[in-house]
Design a protein around this motif. Structure first.
Motif, PDB file in Angstrom:
ATOM      1  N   SER A   1       0.932  -1.324   0.052  1.00 50.41           N
ATOM      2  CA  SER A   1      -0.148   0.190  -0.017  1.00 50.41           C
ATOM      3  C   SER A   1       0.964   1.152   0.077  1.00 50.41           C
TER       4      SER A   1
ATOM      5  N   GLN B   1      -7.858   0.419  -0.322  1.00 52.26           N
ATOM      6  CA  GLN B   1      -8.362  -0.952   0.418  1.00 52.26           C
ATOM      7  C   GLN B   1      -9.799  -0.939   0.886  1.00 52.26           C
TER       8      GLN B   1
ATOM      9  N   ASP C   1      -5.808  -1.134  -5.054  1.00 50.42           N
ATOM     10  CA  ASP C   1      -5.251  -1.795  -3.641  1.00 50.42           C
ATOM     11  C   ASP C   1      -6.401  -2.832  -3.015  1.00 50.42           C
TER      12      ASP C   1
HETATM   13 MG   LIG Z   1      -1.904  -2.853   2.257  1.00 51.96          MG
END
Ligand SMILES: [Mg+2]
Ligand SMILES: Nc1ncnc2c1ncn2[C@@H]1O[C@H](COP(=O)(O)OP(=O)(O)OP(=O)(O)O)[C@@H](O)[C@H]1O
Length: 354
Positions: free
Chosen positions: A43, A86, A160
């Motif tokens: 990330s 995310q 992500d």
């Molecule tokens: Mg991550």
């Protein structure tokens, strides 16, 4: 045709080297998957490329333009990069329609039509347009985030874990839709995922990240079949790792002689097989004996729907050497009862770790 070029990209936090001298080249219009254990820096890498963080050292170039270098970092909104993070991160106080339209020019006459097109692209019903994010499901929120990222026609799309809140069937269909969408629009994409099969099927190029570094980068097939080390091997799927003695094109192991590629030095080495290379034949009076394979016995059998997980024990090879248990996957139509005597043969080459 290098489109995105990262050189020596480094970001350290007080307690962690989140990314450490990352070099990566991404071709225009291609898809790259980034996989690696939790905390390996995936990330962080995406945030550096998007421009949410500035690197401590290194360079980011996109289509020949420098985005970050020597402490200078172009602001995120000028980079032409779409990102789906995310947790979706939709604006909670805006409707679905306002979220999707967020990156479009405010007085664009085609705005409403574009929002409807994007909703169709991500397979969302337009009846959701007036709802707020907390009034739609997690999977729907992820698809709204995807539509929002695609709206301004980004040059590069960063994803992500965009499919993590979706159930298996929706995950596969959304992934296919995204691949089709990327192919149709020619947008270059980077995908972070925890799902090995997703990483391998999505991408032209897979990068395995470990402790802030890229352990290996290459085409999915090569990384799966010829991983540089045990970590990469085990990260991309089940691996059967055996010690062997190499001589020419053969590796002598507990599973008998295995074919290997030429050019490896003679002597002891670790070799790897993928479970699907190992074939199990039932021993019976009628079936007879199959070639040169070693004998074994089914010790465990676990039903998992389409497939079953089977553990076969083979004797230790040398006298007094301990027996070895090998975990295999099979079609559940070919499940065998515990205790069945079997013979094992191996298809294809074993991979030798260098
Ligand atoms: Mg991550
Ligand atoms: N803002 C921050 N401040 C301090 N440390 C951070 C920060 N963001 C990330 N880290 C640390 O950097 C490392 C890499 O984190 P990152 O979020 O990039 O990992 P990841 O590979 O995306 O993990 P996951 O698969 O769990 O999402 C971790 O050790 C993390 O704790």
């Amino acid at each position: 045709m290098s489109f995105l070029v990262l050189q020596g990209l480094t970001k350290h936090y007080a307690a962690a080297r989140a990314t450490d001298a990352i070099d990566l080249v991404v071709a225009r219009g291609s898809r790259t998957s980034i996989v690696g254990p939790s905390g390996s820096g995936k990330s962080t890498l995406m945030r550096l490329i998007a421009g949410f963080e500035a690197p401590d050292a290194g360079t980011i170039r996109l289509d020949g333009t420098v985005l970050a270098e020597g402490g200078i970092s172009m602001p995120a909104h000028r980079r032409g990069i779409g990102i789906v993070v995310q947790d979706g991160a939709l604006f909670p106080h805006l409707s679905v329609a306002e979220n999707v339209a967020f990156g479009l020019p405010p007085r664009d006459a085609g705005r409403a039509a574009r929002v409807r097109d994007l909703m169709a692209m991500v397979d969302l019903d337009i009846s959701l347009l007036d709802r707020r994010p907390d009034q739609i499901s997690g999977g729907q929120q992820q698809r709204v985030a995807l539509a929002r990222a695609l709206a301004p026609n980004p040059r590069l799309l960063l994803l992500d874990e965009p499919f993590s809140a979706l159930d298996t069937a929706l995950r596969i269909s959304t992934r296919k839709a995204v691949i089709a969408l990327l192919a149709a629009t020619g947008v270059t994409a980077l995908l972070v995922t925890h799902d090995q099969a997703e990483a391998l099927s999505f991408a032209d190029q897979v990068a395995v990240m470990h402790k802030g570094r890229l352990a290996q980068v290459g085409p999915p097939h090569r990384l799966y079949r010829q991983p540089v080390d045990r970590m990469v091997a085990e990260f991309l799927g089940e691996a059967i790792i055996l010690s062997a003695v190499i001589e020419g094109r053969a590796a002598t192991s507990i599973l008998g002689p295995l074919a290997v590629a030429e050019g490896h030095p003679s002597g002891r080495a670790e070799v790897m097989l993928r479970p699907e290379q190992v074939r199990v034949h039932v021993l019976s009076a009628e079936a007879g004996v199959h070639g040169a394979g070693v004998f074994g016995r089914v010790m465990e059998m676990e039903f998992a729907g389409a497939s079953c997980a089977m553990v076969v024990e083979v004797p230790g090879g040398a006298p007094a050497a301990p027996a070895r248990r090998i975990a295999l996957q099979r079609s559940s139509m070919d499940a065998l009862p515990v205790g069945t005597q079997v013979q094992i043969s191996v298809a294809g080459e074993a991979h030798v770790f260098g």
